[in-house]
Scaffold this motif. Structure first.
Motif, PDB file in Angstrom:
ATOM      1  N   GLN A  92      -1.814  -7.684  25.788  1.00 13.26           N
ATOM      2  CA  GLN A  92      -2.779  -7.173  24.811  1.00 13.26           C
ATOM      3  C   GLN A  92      -2.286  -7.502  23.398  1.00 13.26           C
ATOM      4  OE1 GLN A  92      -3.349  -3.055  25.893  1.00 13.26           O
ATOM      5  NE2 GLN A  92      -4.456  -3.593  27.748  1.00 13.26           N
ATOM      6  N   ARG A  93      -2.333  -8.791  23.104  1.00 11.62           N
ATOM      7  CA  ARG A  93      -1.851  -9.329  21.834  1.00 11.62           C
ATOM      8  C   ARG A  93      -2.832 -10.383  21.358  1.00 11.62           C
ATOM      9  NH1 ARG A  93       0.751  -5.595  22.885  1.00 11.62           N
ATOM     10  NH2 ARG A  93       3.015  -5.268  22.861  1.00 11.62           N
ATOM     11  N   LEU A  94      -2.927 -10.539  20.053  1.00  6.45           N
ATOM     12  CA  LEU A  94      -3.768 -11.582  19.488  1.00  6.45           C
ATOM     13  C   LEU A  94      -3.025 -12.302  18.377  1.00  6.45           C
ATOM     14  CD1 LEU A  94      -5.103 -10.669  16.455  1.00  6.45           C
ATOM     15  CD2 LEU A  94      -6.307  -9.069  17.954  1.00  6.45           C
ATOM     16  N   ASP A  95      -3.396 -13.556  18.166  1.00  9.33           N
ATOM     17  CA  ASP A  95      -2.924 -14.343  17.030  1.00  9.33           C
ATOM     18  C   ASP A  95      -4.045 -14.423  16.013  1.00  9.33           C
ATOM     19  OD1 ASP A  95      -0.582 -14.744  18.436  1.00  9.33           O
ATOM     20  OD2 ASP A  95      -1.036 -16.821  18.983  1.00  9.33           O
ATOM     21  N   LEU A  96      -3.675 -14.522  14.732  1.00  8.65           N
ATOM     22  CA  LEU A  96      -4.655 -14.584  13.669  1.00  8.65           C
ATOM     23  C   LEU A  96      -4.341 -15.780  12.778  1.00  8.65           C
ATOM     24  CD1 LEU A  96      -7.110 -13.130  12.380  1.00  8.65           C
ATOM     25  CD2 LEU A  96      -5.484 -11.892  10.943  1.00  8.65           C
ATOM     26  N   VAL A  97      -5.285 -16.711  12.711  1.00  7.34           N
ATOM     27  CA  VAL A  97      -5.173 -17.901  11.871  1.00  7.34           C
ATOM     28  C   VAL A  97      -5.985 -17.661  10.608  1.00  7.34           C
ATOM     29  CG1 VAL A  97      -5.597 -20.378  11.707  1.00  7.34           C
ATOM     30  CG2 VAL A  97      -4.903 -19.379  13.902  1.00  7.34           C
ATOM     31  N   MET A  98      -5.334 -17.711   9.456  1.00  7.55           N
ATOM     32  CA  MET A  98      -5.999 -17.426   8.190  1.00  7.55           C
ATOM     33  C   MET A  98      -6.314 -18.709   7.434  1.00  7.55           C
ATOM     34  SD  MET A  98      -6.327 -14.149   8.118  1.00  7.55           S
ATOM     35  CE  MET A  98      -6.649 -13.758   6.394  1.00  7.55           C
ATOM     36  N   PRO A  99      -7.448 -18.754   6.746  1.00  3.85           N
ATOM     37  CA  PRO A  99      -7.788 -19.922   5.940  1.00  3.85           C
ATOM     38  C   PRO A  99      -7.108 -19.836   4.578  1.00  3.85           C
ATOM     39  CG  PRO A  99      -9.501 -18.300   5.715  1.00  3.85           C
ATOM     40  CD  PRO A  99      -8.478 -17.709   6.667  1.00  3.85           C
ATOM     41  N   GLU A 100      -7.286 -20.856   3.768  1.00  2.13           N
ATOM     42  CA  GLU A 100      -6.857 -20.781   2.385  1.00  2.13           C
ATOM     43  C   GLU A 100      -7.836 -19.894   1.614  1.00  2.13           C
ATOM     44  OE1 GLU A 100      -6.496 -24.664   0.758  1.00  2.13           O
ATOM     45  OE2 GLU A 100      -5.140 -25.385   2.324  1.00  2.13           O
ATOM     46  N   GLY A 101      -7.319 -19.002   0.797  1.00  3.95           N
ATOM     47  CA  GLY A 101      -8.182 -18.122   0.026  1.00  3.95           C
ATOM     48  C   GLY A 101      -8.720 -16.968   0.853  1.00  3.95           C
ATOM     49  N   THR A 102      -9.677 -16.256   0.293  1.00  2.07           N
ATOM     50  CA  THR A 102     -10.274 -15.102   0.955  1.00  2.07           C
ATOM     51  C   THR A 102     -11.197 -15.561   2.072  1.00  2.07           C
ATOM     52  OG1 THR A 102     -10.216 -13.841  -1.109  1.00  2.07           O
ATOM     53  CG2 THR A 102     -11.690 -13.040   0.619  1.00  2.07           C
ATOM     54  N   PRO A 103     -11.041 -15.033   3.285  1.00  2.52           N
ATOM     55  CA  PRO A 103     -11.889 -15.477   4.397  1.00  2.52           C
ATOM     56  C   PRO A 103     -13.361 -15.148   4.171  1.00  2.52           C
ATOM     57  CG  PRO A 103      -9.980 -14.263   5.211  1.00  2.52           C
ATOM     58  CD  PRO A 103     -10.011 -14.074   3.731  1.00  2.52           C
ATOM     59  N   LYS A 104     -14.230 -16.030   4.635  1.00  5.09           N
ATOM     60  CA  LYS A 104     -15.670 -15.758   4.631  1.00  5.09           C
ATOM     61  C   LYS A 104     -16.028 -14.687   5.648  1.00  5.09           C
ATOM     62  CE  LYS A 104     -16.966 -20.477   3.291  1.00  5.09           C
ATOM     63  NZ  LYS A 104     -17.670 -21.724   3.706  1.00  5.09           N
ATOM     64  N   GLY A 105     -15.161 -14.499   6.603  1.00  5.35           N
ATOM     65  CA  GLY A 105     -15.389 -13.550   7.680  1.00  5.35           C
ATOM     66  C   GLY A 105     -14.442 -13.864   8.816  1.00  5.35           C
ATOM     67  N   LEU A 106     -14.749 -13.328   9.994  1.00 10.57           N
ATOM     68  CA  LEU A 106     -13.860 -13.415  11.145  1.00 10.57           C
ATOM     69  C   LEU A 106     -14.552 -14.089  12.321  1.00 10.57           C
ATOM     70  CD1 LEU A 106     -11.248 -12.461  12.724  1.00 10.57           C
ATOM     71  CD2 LEU A 106     -12.561 -10.394  13.290  1.00 10.57           C
ATOM     72  N   VAL A 107     -13.875 -15.060  12.903  1.00 11.22           N
ATOM     73  CA  VAL A 107     -14.265 -15.630  14.195  1.00 11.22           C
ATOM     74  C   VAL A 107     -13.265 -15.145  15.236  1.00 11.22           C
ATOM     75  CG1 VAL A 107     -14.435 -17.757  15.564  1.00 11.22           C
ATOM     76  CG2 VAL A 107     -15.367 -17.692  13.238  1.00 11.22           C
ATOM     77  N   VAL A 108     -13.742 -14.705  16.388  1.00 10.14           N
ATOM     78  CA  VAL A 108     -12.878 -14.352  17.514  1.00 10.14           C
ATOM     79  C   VAL A 108     -13.175 -15.323  18.647  1.00 10.14           C
ATOM     80  CG1 VAL A 108     -12.166 -12.583  19.153  1.00 10.14           C
ATOM     81  CG2 VAL A 108     -12.900 -11.912  16.845  1.00 10.14           C
ATOM     82  N   PHE A 109     -12.157 -16.052  19.089  1.00 12.25           N
ATOM     83  CA  PHE A 109     -12.316 -16.994  20.197  1.00 12.25           C
ATOM     84  C   PHE A 109     -11.573 -16.469  21.425  1.00 12.25           C
ATOM     85  CE2 PHE A 109     -10.816 -20.418  22.921  1.00 12.25           C
ATOM     86  CZ  PHE A 109     -12.018 -21.046  23.222  1.00 12.25           C
TER      87      PHE A 109
END
Length: 269
Positions: free
Chosen positions: A50-67
């Protein structure tokens, strides 16, 4: 009598498929090595997976995608698919990739609740709209988030604008006739409860059932099935067959922000 094992046997119909898992893992590891905005193993529950990885974009995110990854609810984890975040990340979105407990250690009903918890945890880390995507078994799991049994809270669900079920399985009843069910251990009650096509959809998000034109006919049928049934409930739902792609190549476009599948995920056409 139909051979349901063959109907779901993707690897048997794609030459060289036995080499793909090692290739996927290698690509994902190389991608992670070049990332700066990566957080790994964020807990969304007490279980080992029960773990997740989070990939962040440059700058403030437009929102969240969960794959949510596939593997017939029995194989793989988040680390095999990190590079699939690139198309959304390059477009300015944060991308969460959860693992979840696999069969036979968990029933499918437990997995759906784990994914709901993973989405809820990720939603607390990134503001803005949420877009869900999943492949194969993962397509099933994200489709279940739109069902009327309320796996997600009203607050989190209200942020979901779209769901992309890639080669997803939406009616699990045929799987009772496969050897896979020796591991999945589903019964009539569970396949009914866990088949998105047998639920009413919660209004709000748009659902796209995306599938490769060179996939096994059963996967094309499953994509068209959910679009057909849920259209009757006046929600935004469609099926899309991408020519030339099999069950394994159909997700490769997620690495490219300009690919049709990424544009569909991000609501760009």
């Amino acid at each position: 009598m139909r051979d349901w094992d063959d109907a779901y046997a993707n690897g048997a119909h794609v030459p060289g498929s036995e080499k793909l898992p090692a290739l996927w893992a290698e690509r994902a590891a190389a991608y992670r090595a070049g990332l700066t905005g990566l957080r790994t193993d964020i807990a969304y529950g007490a279980g080992e997976r029960q773990r997740l990885d989070l990939v962040m974009p440059e700058g403030t995110p437009k929102g969240l995608v969960v794959f949510v990854h596939g593997g017939y609810w029995m194989r793989f984890d988040k680390s095999t698919w990190t590079d699939l975040a690139e198309g959304a990340r390059a477009s300015g979105w944060a991308v969460a990739l959860p693992s979840y407990t696999l069969a036979p250690a968990a029933r499918i009903a437990e997995m759906t609740r784990e994914i709901a918890s993973a989405i809820t945890t990720a939603a607390g880390l990134v503001e803005g709209p949420i877009r869900l995507a999943g492949h194969s078994a993962g397509g099933h799991l994200v489709s279940r988030m739109m069902c009327d049994d309320g796996l997600l809270s009203e607050t989190v669900f209200a942020r979901i604008v779209s769901i992309l079920s890639i080669s997803g399985l939406h009616d699990l009843r045929p799987l009772l006739k496969t050897k896979m069910n020796d591991t999945l251990r589903m019964d009539d009650a569970e396949v009914s409860a866990e088949s998105a096509a047998l639920h009413r959809p919660r209004p709000g998000p748009a659902l796209t059932a995306w599938v490769g034109g060179a996939e096994r006919p059963e996967f094309i049928r499953q994509a068209e099935l959910i679009a057909n049934i849920w259209t009757g409930f006046d929600v935004a739902v469609r099926s899309e067959i991408e020519p030339g792609h099999n069950h394994f190549t159909v997700i490769e476009g997620l690495t490219d922000k300009g690919a049709p599948i990424t544009r569909a995920l991000l609501g760009l056409g």
